[in-house]
Scaffold this motif. Structure first.
Motif, PDB file in Angstrom:
ATOM      1  N   ARG A 112       0.563  -1.312  -0.055  1.00  0.00           N
ATOM      2  CA  ARG A 112       0.087  -0.131  -0.026  1.00  0.00           C
ATOM      3  C   ARG A 112       1.012   1.255  -0.186  1.00  0.00           C
ATOM      4  O   ARG A 112       0.668   2.088  -0.756  1.00  0.00           O
ATOM      5  CB  ARG A 112      -0.987   0.157   1.143  1.00  0.00           C
ATOM      6  CG  ARG A 112      -1.883  -0.810   0.995  1.00  0.00           C
ATOM      7  CD  ARG A 112      -3.147  -0.970   2.277  1.00  0.00           C
ATOM      8  NE  ARG A 112      -4.100  -1.764   2.117  1.00  0.00           N
ATOM      9  CZ  ARG A 112      -5.093  -1.783   1.262  1.00  0.00           C
ATOM     10  NH1 ARG A 112      -5.259  -0.667   0.267  1.00  0.00           N
ATOM     11  NH2 ARG A 112      -6.054  -2.637   1.341  1.00  0.00           N
ATOM     12  N   SER A 113       1.984   1.266   0.820  1.00  0.00           N
ATOM     13  CA  SER A 113       2.821   2.226   0.756  1.00  0.00           C
ATOM     14  C   SER A 113       3.580   2.738  -0.471  1.00  0.00           C
ATOM     15  O   SER A 113       3.429   3.725  -0.960  1.00  0.00           O
ATOM     16  CB  SER A 113       3.636   2.168   1.831  1.00  0.00           C
ATOM     17  OG  SER A 113       4.893   3.286   1.981  1.00  0.00           O
ATOM     18  N   ALA A 114       3.920   1.748  -1.109  1.00  0.00           N
ATOM     19  CA  ALA A 114       4.554   1.813  -2.310  1.00  0.00           C
ATOM     20  C   ALA A 114       3.688   2.144  -3.333  1.00  0.00           C
ATOM     21  O   ALA A 114       4.324   3.212  -4.081  1.00  0.00           O
ATOM     22  CB  ALA A 114       5.292   0.373  -2.706  1.00  0.00           C
ATOM     23  N   VAL A 115       2.612   1.737  -3.550  1.00  0.00           N
ATOM     24  CA  VAL A 115       1.511   2.054  -4.498  1.00  0.00           C
ATOM     25  C   VAL A 115       1.267   3.684  -4.426  1.00  0.00           C
ATOM     26  O   VAL A 115       1.112   4.152  -5.361  1.00  0.00           O
ATOM     27  CB  VAL A 115       0.351   1.340  -4.448  1.00  0.00           C
ATOM     28  CG1 VAL A 115      -0.739   1.949  -5.453  1.00  0.00           C
ATOM     29  CG2 VAL A 115       0.636  -0.366  -4.987  1.00  0.00           C
ATOM     30  N   GLY A 116       1.236   3.909  -3.002  1.00  0.00           N
ATOM     31  CA  GLY A 116       0.948   5.442  -2.739  1.00  0.00           C
ATOM     32  C   GLY A 116       1.812   6.189  -3.314  1.00  0.00           C
ATOM     33  O   GLY A 116       1.826   7.616  -3.245  1.00  0.00           O
ATOM     34  N   VAL A 147       3.437   6.042  -6.209  1.00  0.00           N
ATOM     35  CA  VAL A 147       3.337   6.441  -7.773  1.00  0.00           C
ATOM     36  C   VAL A 147       2.277   7.398  -8.134  1.00  0.00           C
ATOM     37  O   VAL A 147       1.221   7.367  -7.612  1.00  0.00           O
ATOM     38  CB  VAL A 147       3.073   4.893  -8.348  1.00  0.00           C
ATOM     39  CG1 VAL A 147       2.854   5.229  -9.851  1.00  0.00           C
ATOM     40  CG2 VAL A 147       4.240   3.954  -7.922  1.00  0.00           C
ATOM     41  N   ASP A 148       2.848   8.324  -8.815  1.00  0.00           N
ATOM     42  CA  ASP A 148       1.613   9.265  -9.157  1.00  0.00           C
ATOM     43  C   ASP A 148       0.802   8.912 -10.023  1.00  0.00           C
ATOM     44  O   ASP A 148       0.893   7.759 -11.144  1.00  0.00           O
ATOM     45  CB  ASP A 148       2.674  10.546 -10.095  1.00  0.00           C
ATOM     46  CG  ASP A 148       3.590  11.142  -9.282  1.00  0.00           C
ATOM     47  OD1 ASP A 148       3.175  11.354  -8.029  1.00  0.00           O
ATOM     48  OD2 ASP A 148       4.397  11.791  -9.643  1.00  0.00           O
ATOM     49  N   ASP A 149      -0.559   9.565 -10.033  1.00  0.00           N
ATOM     50  CA  ASP A 149      -1.578   9.081 -10.996  1.00  0.00           C
ATOM     51  C   ASP A 149      -2.114   7.650 -10.865  1.00  0.00           C
ATOM     52  O   ASP A 149      -2.737   7.268 -11.619  1.00  0.00           O
ATOM     53  CB  ASP A 149      -1.212   9.376 -12.555  1.00  0.00           C
ATOM     54  CG  ASP A 149      -0.624  10.643 -12.915  1.00  0.00           C
ATOM     55  OD1 ASP A 149      -1.355  11.584 -12.311  1.00  0.00           O
ATOM     56  OD2 ASP A 149       0.421  10.961 -13.364  1.00  0.00           O
ATOM     57  N   VAL A 189      -4.905  -4.160  -7.442  1.00  0.00           N
ATOM     58  CA  VAL A 189      -6.228  -3.600  -8.383  1.00  0.00           C
ATOM     59  C   VAL A 189      -6.083  -2.186  -8.300  1.00  0.00           C
ATOM     60  O   VAL A 189      -6.233  -1.688  -7.161  1.00  0.00           O
ATOM     61  CB  VAL A 189      -7.577  -4.417  -8.122  1.00  0.00           C
ATOM     62  CG1 VAL A 189      -8.737  -3.676  -9.029  1.00  0.00           C
ATOM     63  CG2 VAL A 189      -7.453  -5.706  -8.018  1.00  0.00           C
ATOM     64  N   ILE A 190      -5.953  -1.546  -9.259  1.00  0.00           N
ATOM     65  CA  ILE A 190      -5.499  -0.120  -9.191  1.00  0.00           C
ATOM     66  C   ILE A 190      -6.548   0.854 -10.135  1.00  0.00           C
ATOM     67  O   ILE A 190      -7.282   0.058 -11.113  1.00  0.00           O
ATOM     68  CB  ILE A 190      -4.165   0.136  -9.815  1.00  0.00           C
ATOM     69  CG1 ILE A 190      -3.789   0.139 -11.276  1.00  0.00           C
ATOM     70  CG2 ILE A 190      -3.296  -0.474  -8.885  1.00  0.00           C
ATOM     71  CD1 ILE A 190      -2.576   0.504 -11.546  1.00  0.00           C
ATOM     72  N   LEU A 191      -6.591   2.023  -9.881  1.00  0.00           N
ATOM     73  CA  LEU A 191      -7.624   2.932 -10.626  1.00  0.00           C
ATOM     74  C   LEU A 191      -6.274   3.982 -11.277  1.00  0.00           C
ATOM     75  O   LEU A 191      -5.455   4.199 -10.628  1.00  0.00           O
ATOM     76  CB  LEU A 191      -8.377   3.811  -9.859  1.00  0.00           C
ATOM     77  CG  LEU A 191      -9.675   2.976  -9.273  1.00  0.00           C
ATOM     78  CD1 LEU A 191     -10.550   3.749  -8.254  1.00  0.00           C
ATOM     79  CD2 LEU A 191     -10.360   2.157 -10.199  1.00  0.00           C
ATOM     80  N   VAL A 192      -6.209   4.481 -12.463  1.00  0.00           N
ATOM     81  CA  VAL A 192      -5.353   5.260 -13.185  1.00  0.00           C
ATOM     82  C   VAL A 192      -5.908   6.564 -13.543  1.00  0.00           C
ATOM     83  O   VAL A 192      -7.130   6.576 -13.937  1.00  0.00           O
ATOM     84  CB  VAL A 192      -4.755   4.560 -14.222  1.00  0.00           C
ATOM     85  CG1 VAL A 192      -3.676   5.530 -14.998  1.00  0.00           C
ATOM     86  CG2 VAL A 192      -3.989   3.391 -13.917  1.00  0.00           C
ATOM     87  N   ASN A 193      -5.322   7.443 -13.166  1.00  0.00           N
ATOM     88  CA  ASN A 193      -6.090   8.988 -13.623  1.00  0.00           C
ATOM     89  C   ASN A 193      -6.053   9.076 -15.163  1.00  0.00           C
ATOM     90  O   ASN A 193      -5.170   8.551 -15.944  1.00  0.00           O
ATOM     91  CB  ASN A 193      -5.052  10.284 -12.946  1.00  0.00           C
ATOM     92  CG  ASN A 193      -5.099  10.135 -11.634  1.00  0.00           C
ATOM     93  OD1 ASN A 193      -6.126   9.669 -10.872  1.00  0.00           O
ATOM     94  ND2 ASN A 193      -4.146  11.090 -11.013  1.00  0.00           N
ATOM     95  N   GLN A 231       5.251   1.220 -13.412  1.00  0.00           N
ATOM     96  CA  GLN A 231       5.901   1.913 -12.208  1.00  0.00           C
ATOM     97  C   GLN A 231       5.505   1.091 -10.976  1.00  0.00           C
ATOM     98  O   GLN A 231       6.185   1.279  -9.845  1.00  0.00           O
ATOM     99  CB  GLN A 231       5.337   3.303 -12.273  1.00  0.00           C
ATOM    100  CG  GLN A 231       6.221   4.108 -13.212  1.00  0.00           C
ATOM    101  CD  GLN A 231       5.492   5.733 -13.270  1.00  0.00           C
ATOM    102  OE1 GLN A 231       5.419   6.290 -12.152  1.00  0.00           O
ATOM    103  NE2 GLN A 231       5.141   6.140 -14.638  1.00  0.00           N
ATOM    104  N   VAL A 232       3.946   1.031 -10.987  1.00  0.00           N
ATOM    105  CA  VAL A 232       3.665   0.085  -9.686  1.00  0.00           C
ATOM    106  C   VAL A 232       4.274  -1.214  -9.346  1.00  0.00           C
ATOM    107  O   VAL A 232       4.882  -1.257  -8.478  1.00  0.00           O
ATOM    108  CB  VAL A 232       1.969   0.016  -9.933  1.00  0.00           C
ATOM    109  CG1 VAL A 232       1.605  -0.971  -8.765  1.00  0.00           C
ATOM    110  CG2 VAL A 232       1.206   1.216  -9.572  1.00  0.00           C
ATOM    111  N   GLN A 233       4.471  -1.773 -10.530  1.00  0.00           N
ATOM    112  CA  GLN A 233       5.443  -3.131 -10.294  1.00  0.00           C
ATOM    113  C   GLN A 233       6.575  -2.832 -10.051  1.00  0.00           C
ATOM    114  O   GLN A 233       7.069  -3.562  -8.954  1.00  0.00           O
ATOM    115  CB  GLN A 233       5.422  -3.834 -11.534  1.00  0.00           C
ATOM    116  CG  GLN A 233       4.250  -4.514 -11.973  1.00  0.00           C
ATOM    117  CD  GLN A 233       4.404  -5.140 -13.578  1.00  0.00           C
ATOM    118  OE1 GLN A 233       4.859  -4.644 -14.629  1.00  0.00           O
ATOM    119  NE2 GLN A 233       3.702  -6.389 -13.596  1.00  0.00           N
ATOM    120  N   GLU A 234       7.348  -1.930 -10.445  1.00  0.00           N
ATOM    121  CA  GLU A 234       8.709  -1.529 -10.177  1.00  0.00           C
ATOM    122  C   GLU A 234       8.955  -1.097  -8.621  1.00  0.00           C
ATOM    123  O   GLU A 234       9.651  -1.314  -7.938  1.00  0.00           O
ATOM    124  CB  GLU A 234       9.393  -0.567 -10.926  1.00  0.00           C
ATOM    125  CG  GLU A 234       9.529  -0.985 -12.411  1.00  0.00           C
ATOM    126  CD  GLU A 234      10.104   0.104 -13.438  1.00  0.00           C
ATOM    127  OE1 GLU A 234       9.929   1.161 -13.082  1.00  0.00           O
ATOM    128  OE2 GLU A 234      10.118  -0.305 -14.428  1.00  0.00           O
TER     129      GLU A 234
END
Length: 121
Positions: free
Chosen positions: A29-33, A35-37, A75-79, A90-93
């Motif tokens: 959760r922290s790592a995904v946070g 990542v922009d957008d 499971v993500i939402l993208v701007n 970017q999320v994966q990395e």
């Protein structure tokens, strides 16, 4: 590295280290946070949740242990207007880097599921 339910166990010369699934989830959760957008989906559709095996449809994350590997389904939402594939990579990395650097685990697999687009208001 044997694995017990909801924990990954690292056996060392001096004993064992057990890392909880909840710890892995917090790190993800922290790592995904970072990542922009992008944001984790808070309301995953029931069909998608069933497909990837999420028990709690509202979490947007599934962490599992297979052999010596940690497998993350996010499971993500993208701007709107952002490159979906680029953001997902970017999320994966970020997730792989965060898990490897903080836990020392080398085998990390991150599956990103883009569930929707967020429109600006």
């Amino acid at each position: 590295m044997p694995i017990s339910e909801n924990y990954i166990t690292c056996r060392e010369e001096n004993g064992s280290i057990h890392i909880s699934e909840d710890v892995i989830t917090s790190l993800v959760r922290s790592a995904v946070g970072e990542v922009d957008d992008v944001s984790l989906s808070q309301a995953v559709g029931a069909e998608l949740a069933e497909f990837i095996g999420l028990k709690n449809v509202n979490r947007g994350l599934k962490v599992s242990f297979e052999g010596e590997a940690v497998i993350v389904d996010a499971v993500i939402l993208v701007n709107y207007g952002c490159g979906i594939v680029s953001v997902a990579r970017q999320v994966q990395e970020k997730v792989i880097s965060a898990l490897q650097s903080t836990t020392g685990l080398e085998k990390v697999q991150v599956n990103v599921h883009v569930a929707g687009i967020v429109m600006e208001r």
